[in-house]
Design an enzyme around this catalytic site. Structure first.
Site, mmCIF file in Angstrom:
data_model
loop_
_atom_site.group_PDB
_atom_site.id
_atom_site.type_symbol
_atom_site.label_atom_id
_atom_site.label_comp_id
_atom_site.label_asym_id
_atom_site.label_seq_id
_atom_site.Cartn_x
_atom_site.Cartn_y
_atom_site.Cartn_z
ATOM 1 N N CYS A 196 -9.708 8.403 -6.391
ATOM 2 C CA CYS A 196 -9.001 7.176 -6.788
ATOM 3 C C CYS A 196 -7.528 7.530 -6.795
ATOM 4 C CB CYS A 196 -9.453 6.702 -8.163
ATOM 5 S SG CYS A 196 -8.489 5.299 -8.809
ATOM 6 N N CYS A 220 -6.140 2.901 -0.777
ATOM 7 C CA CYS A 220 -7.025 2.463 -1.848
ATOM 8 C C CYS A 220 -8.436 2.879 -1.480
ATOM 9 C CB CYS A 220 -6.936 0.945 -2.007
ATOM 10 S SG CYS A 220 -8.116 0.230 -3.167
ATOM 11 N N ASP A 269 -2.483 -1.404 -1.415
ATOM 12 C CA ASP A 269 -3.399 -1.015 -2.485
ATOM 13 C C ASP A 269 -3.654 -2.247 -3.342
ATOM 14 O OD1 ASP A 269 -5.010 0.600 -4.140
ATOM 15 O OD2 ASP A 269 -3.345 0.941 -5.520
#
Length: 273
Positions: free
Chosen positions: A190, A71, A8
């Site tokens: 997210c 991510c 990420d």
């Protein structure tokens, strides 16, 4: 033995990693956060691609044959190019998976009105990745999106559950629901946003489901490993978990523990800035 790499741009991927470990606790993992260059959300496609590729190749060098992009920004801006142009040429035996496709494959089962909302960073929303991918599996589902640029800074400064965060949370929710009053599912696109669920539940009507990605991605990874025994058999199963950050390790460990739910001790790696 090999490890599963989890990447990420910062901390949010740890919410996905936490779910992966809960589902698949025995495997060896290496988590890598590119905190020195975070956040990725407002960077160009080219920059995100270059940063993501560098981190993926670093994880490959650490004996990770399989890497998960935990991510949304990296998945939306870099994954397809890496899969189609880099892996076949340079790493034909390696695999890189993201968080968008597994979510798109199942999200249709979470809406009765056939209308869902997507909350994400500017980068994820502007990429149009979710409407494009969801249409492939559920063409009848309408997707409306809302970029939420203030939420990641609030979370990373541990201000997300304070009354000071209420203004932005209500603002983004109201703008999203005004675009489609009949939506009955909001995807938190997210990996930071699961930390907002206690606050979001105060303002979201009870008929709207809040959907985070950790369980979806971990379930998809379990199926993937089952379907690819040639990869699964190579992965070590001693439960080893190693954390790396391109940023300051002390800062990372404090914030990472908030996202991961356990104490984290990281190692530093230097990446070209």
């Amino acid at each position: 033995m090999k490890s599963i790499g989890v990447f990420d741009s910062g901390y949010g991927g740890l919410t996905v990693f936490k779910s992966i470990i809960k589902e698949l606790p025995d495997y060896n993992y290496i988590y890598m956060g590119d905190n020195a260059r975070a956040p990725y959300g407002d960077h160009s496609f080219e920059t995100v691609y270059q940063y993501t590729l560098e981190c993926v190749e670093w994880l490959f060098s650490q004996n990770c044959q399989l890497v998960i992009l935990a991510c949304n920004t990296a998945s939306s801006k870099a994954l397809r190019t890496i899969q189609q142009k880099v892996l076949p040429v340079k790493y034909p035996n390696h695999r890189v998976l993201g968080v968008i496709r597994p979510t798109a494959e199942v999200i249709g089962a979470h809406t009765k009105t056939k209308t869902i909302g997507v909350m994400g960073t500017r980068g994820t929303v502007n990429s149009e990745s979710y409407p494009i991918e969801i249409e492939k599996f559920f063409p009848e589902v309408k997707v409306v999106q809302q970029s939420c640029p203030m939420l990641v800074p609030l979370i990373e400064n541990n201000e997300h559950l304070t009354t000071g965060a209420d203004h932005f949370i209500k603002k983004y929710l109201e703008e999203l629901m005004a675009k489609a009053p009949d939506l009955d599912c909001i995807l938190l696109a997210c990996t930071h946003y699961p930390l907002l669920i206690p606050k979001l539940e105060l303002f979201v009507p009870p008929n709207i489901e809040l959907l985070s990605q950790g369980e979806i991605v971990s379930s998809s990874l379990k199926k993937y490993l089952s379907n690819h025994p040639e990869i699964e058999s190579e992965i070590g199963k001693t439960g080893e978990r190693i954390f790396y950050t391109s940023g300051d390790t002390e800062t990372f460990d404090v914030s990472a523990s908030l996202f991961f739910g356990k104490v984290v001790k990281s190692k530093h790696i230097h990446l070209q800035c």
